[in-house]
Design an enzyme around this catalytic site. Structure first.
Site, PDB file in Angstrom:
ATOM      1  N   CYS A   1       0.811  -1.193  -0.041  1.00 47.01           N
ATOM      2  CA  CYS A   1      -0.122   0.094  -0.003  1.00 47.01           C
ATOM      3  C   CYS A   1       0.886   1.204   0.099  1.00 47.01           C
ATOM      4  CB  CYS A   1      -0.924  -0.018   1.202  1.00 47.01           C
ATOM      5  SG  CYS A   1      -0.146  -0.152   2.891  1.00 47.01           S
TER       6      CYS A   1
ATOM      7  N   HIS B   1      -3.378   9.882   2.580  1.00 45.34           N
ATOM      8  CA  HIS B   1      -3.760   8.444   2.476  1.00 45.34           C
ATOM      9  C   HIS B   1      -5.354   8.505   2.518  1.00 45.34           C
ATOM     10  CE1 HIS B   1      -4.284   4.123   2.898  1.00 45.34           C
ATOM     11  NE2 HIS B   1      -2.837   3.949   2.803  1.00 45.34           N
TER      12      HIS B   1
END
Length: 628
Positions: A26, A550
């Site tokens: 990620c 994010h």
């Protein structure tokens, strides 16, 4: 050590290629599915260059490299032969992790965790009412009735909440589940508490021989009814023609499961639940605080095993039965000791990397999340972890001796204080927390940790050598105000449901719960990272701040579905420019959280990184101030 060398060391420490099922990444970490956790040399991985921490979560071994670096490390390990995975593969593999008991307890967690906020709120209402009574305030009758609505409703409809959540977890229709659950506490049935009190209200005899009462406050029967009902509904859908599904499936499900629930499952498992409750109370009531000593000593070991969600069931049962929860104080003692041990490591170490990891991890522990402290610091050095278990055991024993019992569950240590304000136990609670902290800190500081080597000067020297040989001398960061990239409601970083972000391991910052699916540039900056999945952006501002945005938690697993990226790496943007868009509905449909983190990843370069926003924020509002 270059990236390829680090990648080779990572693969070797993971137990070799043959021990890796798949790898993904990620915005900040490498996510590895392994065959045998025991073959991982965690100490080697945690001490590798560029590794900022590592821990197990959701069946994955997650190695934190940080923004930018993780992309390069992913490319390197894949080039060296590690298999990649799709979103479906990763989820399926995670679901198979652990033995049957661990998977069953994880399912308990999936069911009860969404209910905890309601129980927490109810506990706080109880504490507030208790405080008013302690201050001698006489409540008017209408206010008293309103307070009873606030404190009693959650427990009256608890079976409805449990069946709803169980249907959701096991793939049934949650709407059918909540109606079925509410049938179990219908006003047409005798109230279980009224029957138990021995008054005029008695059980109904169905068909002349089956005693039936409502299931108010029942947890285990509602869970079993939810499991059986969800599986029965799914089986029905396979045989009922699509054209009749809307009419037949919910009708048959509610009919069959209401009969089973009221006449079979409810009565049988209510008896089982009572025995479990009696056993739990017997352990908690052991003399000399032995129950608290044992539970406080093993609780964090249970957290490491991943089966600590069993306490959710027991705590909810206690609250439904007595409206008090002795487990809360004992668990608080164990968690306080864990955080205190991490503070001791942070104070004693001369390693700047470990200091920047230890203190945020300790803060996270004191706010109720100990995983960063356990996996990032204490277990890494072993002694701090086991000494904190001793301190937690003593603190738990003290909690039992003092008779501490909170009015809710789900919150501990600092926020948990609110559960003891109104019941006259605040002083005793603070005493227990203080003793647990002092013991955890003192034992670790004196016996639990020594630096393996003096690294602070070595790090500084290495950096000076690199600057001298490459000529790449970084500009000094400057003071700067960062604007919100997201419109929505501000969330403290410590409250984010992801230990990497909430612990501050990636840097300090803030989070926002979006009300609009648009991402804006928070300052004049260059786009250093633009993930193809559109879920995260890295920027370096003109004044030197390195910012990670994010969108959501674990949204990398969506593979870009619902996200649209509007910029590319290397683009120059002005504050307020559009970076991308996202669809919160699709994130929710994937079962994920859209809370968006805004992190200053080079926090260590600044004297302070301070969140300055609260409440709702709109485009252009300041949310973080950095000072060099």
């Amino acid at each position: 050590m270059n990236n390829q060398d680090i990648a080779k060391k990572v693969i070797e420490a993971l137990g070799g290629r043959e021990n890796v099922n798949s790898v993904a990444h990620c915005a900040t970490r490498l996510r590895v599915m392994v065959k045998d956790e025991g073959k991982i040399n965690k100490e080697v991985i945690e001490n590798l260059d560029k590794v900022q921490g590592a821990f197990f979560n959701s069946g994955q071994y997650q190695i934190i490299f940080g923004t930018g670096t993780v992309n390069k490390m992913y490319d390197e390990v894949v080039a060296l032969g590690l298999p990649t995975s799709s979103k479906e593969d990763m989820k399926a593999e995670a679901a198979k992790q652990g033995n049957w008991f661990q998977r069953a307890i994880r399912t308990f967690g999936d069911v009860f965790v969404p209910i905890i906020p309601v129980i927490v709120a109810t506990g706080l209402f109880m504490g507030l009412r208790g405080l008013m009574n302690a201050l001698g305030m006489t409540l008017p009758d209408d206010v008293k009735i309103y307070s009873e609505i606030l404190t009693d409703t959650a427990f009256i409809i608890l079976p409805g909440l449990v069946v709803w959540s169980t249907f959701r977890v096991f793939g049934g229709n949650p709407a059918v589940g909540i109606v079925l659950g509410m049938m179990l506490v219908s006003g047409s049935l005798p109230n279980a508490w009224a029957v138990a009190s021995g008054g005029e209200v008695t059980a109904m005899n169905f068909f002349g021989f089956i005693p039936v009462v409502g299931l108010q406050g029942s947890v285990l029967p509602a869970f079993i009814i939810g499991v059986v009902g969800a599986k029965f509904e799914k089986a029905l859908r396979k045989v009922v023609p699509d054209v009749l599904d809307l009419l037949v499936t919910p009708f048959v499900t509610l009919l069959v499961m209401s009969i089973l629930g009221l006449f079979v499952i409810g009565p049988v498992f209510h008896v089982v639940e009572n025995y479990i409750l009696l056993g739990t109370k017997a352990i908690l009531a052991l003399p000399f605080g032995l129950g608290g000593l044992v539970i406080g000593g093993v609780h964090q070991l249970i957290v490491v095993s991943g089966v600590h969600h069993i306490f959710n069931l027991l705590e909810v049962q206690l609250l439904a039965s007595d409206h008090v929860n002795p487990f809360n104080a004992i668990i608080t003692a164990a968690m306080t000791a864990q955080g205190a041990a991490t503070v001791a490591v942070g104070v004693k170490t001369k390693n700047p990397k470990l200091k920047t990891l230890a203190f945020p991890a300790a803060l996270s522990a004191f706010l109720g999340i100990t995983e960063p402290a356990i996996f990032g610091v204490n277990l890494r050095f072993r002694k701090p972890f086991f000494l904190s278990l001793i301190a937690g055991a003593i603190g738990g024993g003290l909690a039992s001796i003092l008779g501490l019992a909170g009015t809710g569950n789900g919150i501990t240590i600092i926020p948990g204080t609110m559960l003891y304000v109104g019941n006259g136990q605040l002083f005793q609670y603070l005493l227990m927390v203080g003793v647990s902290f002092v013991l955890g800190f003192a034992l670790t500081y004196m016996f639990g940790y020594e630096d393996e080597k003096e690294v602070a000067s070595e790090v500084a020297t290495e950096r000076l050598v690199q600057e001298e040989t490459t000529g790449n001398i970084p500009l000094s960061p400057q003071n700067e105000t960062i604007q919100t990239p997201i419109v929505g409601d501000v969330v403290a970083l410590a409250d984010v449901n992801d230990p990497v972000f909430s612990s501050g391991a990636m840097g300090q910052g803030i989070a926002v719960k979006p009300s609009q699916g648009v991402v804006y540039a928070p300052a004049d900056a260059e786009v250093s990272i633009a993930f193809a999945t559109g879920h995260a952006y890295g920027l370096k501002t003109a004044n030197g701040a390195e910012i990670l945005i994010h969108v959501g938690i674990d949204t990398v697993t969506m593979n870009g579905e619902g996200f649209e990226q509007k910029v590319a790496q290397g683009d120059k943007v002005k504050a307020g420019d559009l970076l991308g868009t996202f669809d919160s509905n699709k994130i929710a449909a994937a079962g994920l959280d859209d809370t968006t983190m805004v992190i200053v990843t080079n926090t260590a370069d600044y004297a302070s990184v301070t969140p300055v926003a609260s409440g709702s924020v709109v485009k252009g509002d300041a949310i973080i101030e950095v000072k060099a």
